[in-house]
Enzyme design. Sequence first.
Site, PDB file in Angstrom:
ATOM      1  N   ASN A 208       2.063  -5.090  -3.177  1.00  0.00           N
ATOM      2  CA  ASN A 208       0.677  -5.454  -2.850  1.00  0.00           C
ATOM      3  C   ASN A 208      -0.144  -4.195  -2.530  1.00  0.00           C
ATOM      4  O   ASN A 208       0.318  -3.325  -1.796  1.00  0.00           O
ATOM      5  CB  ASN A 208       0.717  -6.368  -1.617  1.00  0.00           C
ATOM      6  CG  ASN A 208      -0.606  -7.039  -1.285  1.00  0.00           C
ATOM      7  OD1 ASN A 208      -1.241  -7.639  -2.161  1.00  0.00           O
ATOM      8  ND2 ASN A 208      -1.029  -6.962  -0.028  1.00  0.00           N
TER       9      ASN A 208
ATOM     10  N   GLU B 276      -6.091 -10.950  -0.927  1.00  0.00           N
ATOM     11  CA  GLU B 276      -6.832 -10.731   0.325  1.00  0.00           C
ATOM     12  C   GLU B 276      -8.336 -10.642   0.094  1.00  0.00           C
ATOM     13  O   GLU B 276      -9.027  -9.826   0.714  1.00  0.00           O
ATOM     14  CB  GLU B 276      -6.362  -9.427   1.008  1.00  0.00           C
ATOM     15  CG  GLU B 276      -4.865  -9.313   1.167  1.00  0.00           C
ATOM     16  CD  GLU B 276      -4.402  -8.087   1.963  1.00  0.00           C
ATOM     17  OE1 GLU B 276      -5.243  -7.388   2.569  1.00  0.00           O
ATOM     18  OE2 GLU B 276      -3.185  -7.836   1.983  1.00  0.00           O
TER      19      GLU B 276
ATOM     20  N   ASP C 236     -12.118 -10.481   0.251  1.00  0.00           N
ATOM     21  CA  ASP C 236     -13.339 -10.671   1.034  1.00  0.00           C
ATOM     22  C   ASP C 236     -14.397  -9.761   0.432  1.00  0.00           C
ATOM     23  O   ASP C 236     -14.082  -8.854  -0.340  1.00  0.00           O
ATOM     24  CB  ASP C 236     -13.153 -10.469   2.551  1.00  0.00           C
ATOM     25  CG  ASP C 236     -12.437  -9.195   2.953  1.00  0.00           C
ATOM     26  OD1 ASP C 236     -12.431  -8.218   2.176  1.00  0.00           O
ATOM     27  OD2 ASP C 236     -11.894  -9.161   4.074  1.00  0.00           O
TER      28      ASP C 236
ATOM     29  N   HIS D 192     -10.278  -6.487  -1.531  1.00  0.00           N
ATOM     30  CA  HIS D 192     -11.269  -6.248  -0.473  1.00  0.00           C
ATOM     31  C   HIS D 192     -12.408  -5.494  -1.146  1.00  0.00           C
ATOM     32  O   HIS D 192     -12.287  -4.304  -1.438  1.00  0.00           O
ATOM     33  CB  HIS D 192     -10.684  -5.383   0.642  1.00  0.00           C
ATOM     34  CG  HIS D 192      -9.614  -6.073   1.412  1.00  0.00           C
ATOM     35  ND1 HIS D 192      -9.873  -7.143   2.248  1.00  0.00           N
ATOM     36  CD2 HIS D 192      -8.282  -5.873   1.479  1.00  0.00           C
ATOM     37  CE1 HIS D 192      -8.745  -7.552   2.796  1.00  0.00           C
ATOM     38  NE2 HIS D 192      -7.764  -6.808   2.346  1.00  0.00           N
TER      39      HIS D 192
ATOM     40  N   GLU E  67       0.803  -1.238   0.000  1.00  0.00           N
ATOM     41  CA  GLU E  67       0.000   0.000   0.000  1.00  0.00           C
ATOM     42  C   GLU E  67       0.831   1.282   0.000  1.00  0.00           C
ATOM     43  O   GLU E  67       0.551   2.219   0.745  1.00  0.00           O
ATOM     44  CB  GLU E  67      -0.958   0.005   1.206  1.00  0.00           C
ATOM     45  CG  GLU E  67      -1.883  -1.193   1.227  1.00  0.00           C
ATOM     46  CD  GLU E  67      -2.827  -1.218   2.439  1.00  0.00           C
ATOM     47  OE1 GLU E  67      -2.714  -0.341   3.301  1.00  0.00           O
ATOM     48  OE2 GLU E  67      -3.666  -2.117   2.488  1.00  0.00           O
TER      49      GLU E  67
HETATM   50  C1  XIL Z   1      -5.668  -6.153   8.693  1.00  0.00           C
HETATM   51  C2  XIL Z   1      -5.908  -7.321   9.649  1.00  0.00           C
HETATM   52  O1  XIL Z   1      -6.837  -8.189   9.082  1.00  0.00           O
HETATM   53  C3  XIL Z   1      -6.429  -6.793  10.975  1.00  0.00           C
HETATM   54  O2  XIL Z   1      -6.502  -7.851  11.918  1.00  0.00           O
HETATM   55  C4  XIL Z   1      -5.512  -5.702  11.500  1.00  0.00           C
HETATM   56  O3  XIL Z   1      -6.061  -5.141  12.668  1.00  0.00           O
HETATM   57  C5  XIL Z   1      -5.314  -4.602  10.458  1.00  0.00           C
HETATM   58  O4  XIL Z   1      -4.836  -5.191   9.250  1.00  0.00           O
HETATM   59  N1  XIL Z   1      -4.774  -4.725   3.863  1.00  0.00           N
HETATM   60  C6  XIL Z   1      -3.690  -5.458   4.291  1.00  0.00           C
HETATM   61  C7  XIL Z   1      -3.813  -6.275   5.524  1.00  0.00           C
HETATM   62  O5  XIL Z   1      -2.679  -5.526   3.590  1.00  0.00           O
HETATM   63  O6  XIL Z   1      -2.597  -6.391   6.203  1.00  0.00           O
HETATM   64  C8  XIL Z   1      -4.880  -5.747   6.445  1.00  0.00           C
HETATM   65  O7  XIL Z   1      -5.034  -6.672   7.529  1.00  0.00           O
HETATM   66  C9  XIL Z   1      -6.172  -5.553   5.692  1.00  0.00           C
HETATM   67  C10 XIL Z   1      -6.003  -4.553   4.589  1.00  0.00           C
END
Ligand code: XIL
Length: 356
Positions: free
Chosen positions: A206, A272, A274, A242, A165
């Site tokens: 990423n 990631e 969801d 996400h 990020e």
């Molecule tokens: C999130 C975790 O799921 C949480 O438990 C934590 O509090 C914050 O981070 N993008 C990412 C991940 O690259 O590392 C993040 O994970 C979600 C968004």
Amino acid sequence: MSKVRYVILVSLMVVLSACGTVLHGSAGRATEIVERGSLRDLAVARGFYIGAAVAFAPLSANEEYRDTLKREFNMVVPENAMKMGPIHPQPTTYSFGAADAIVKFAEANGMKVRGHNLVWHEQMPEWIKGGKFTRDELLNILHDHIKTVVEHYKGRILAWDVVNEAIGDSGALRNDVWLSVIGPDYIDNAFRWAHEADPKAKLFYNDYGGEGMNGKSNAIYTLVKGMKERGVPIDGVGLQMHISLNNPPSADAVQANIERIGALGLQVHITEMDVKIQDGAGTLDEKLAAQAQLYYDMASVCLKTDPCKAFLTWGFTDQYTWITSPPGRPDAPLLFDKTYAFKPAYGALGDALAER
Ligand code: XIL
């Protein structure tokens, strides 16, 4: 989950299957799901990685969590345990316990590991956030961090999210401590140091919000193209995915984006996924069906687009998810519900993996 519960669950879904039309991943597909094998079986049969983010607490405490994880996935990524805050809490103290346990679990069960992550603007240790470092000092700190963590897991991590990020929502590099103190070359340096520490690990950039074709994905593309041109050892781009029922990226746009990244000689992992349902329209069943369709669409795009080699979800059971929900609007972003029953999204992902 225990064998008995699994069998009861499956039998229940078999009964349900008698009375439903078949949509992607509807509960009525339970018999087929079980006959065709787990997500892991389907992925292995076609040489693909299907993975999930793993939290240390339930991995240690919950047998059903462990059993589901090893049955359904051939890849894991620690959800938090490898981030700089947890793993490097003091300037000269590293805390590898939780991440080691996750890596050992993966190895004991024949699963690959993605490392996440080495450089990020969040979950940084307090001593970095509060520290007033010069450019040279911060470069040394970053080098020490990357070298120590990557060497600790040398040969055991298939792919590292080296930088996470780094691009803000405007498309410009995010003005975090790394950029403001070191300058934009912190990114190239991070990849070079990671490569020195474990030359066989695949190194990824990423990010979120750049899955389809938009300003953010243009900025990611420009960044990684420049890195390739400068000879920086980068192997791939992680698309976090996400997403939510509102405004998801289109499958065509994601495909076009994966193809242009591939044309640079880079791989893609969906890292990631969801799917939030709290803002969706309709009944719960309708929202879960729409969610299933999105899992199907995104997995299918990855599976049919050559540069895309792995598909991971950010957790797997709605019992443990980072997605928060406002009061009265509970969410359910993952593949299994809180009792580890298959959701429509599970069937849909299996459908995508089963198709050739
Ligand atoms: C999130 C975790 O799921 C949480 O438990 C934590 O509090 C914050 O981070 N993008 C990412 C991940 O690259 O590392 C993040 O994970 C979600 C968004």
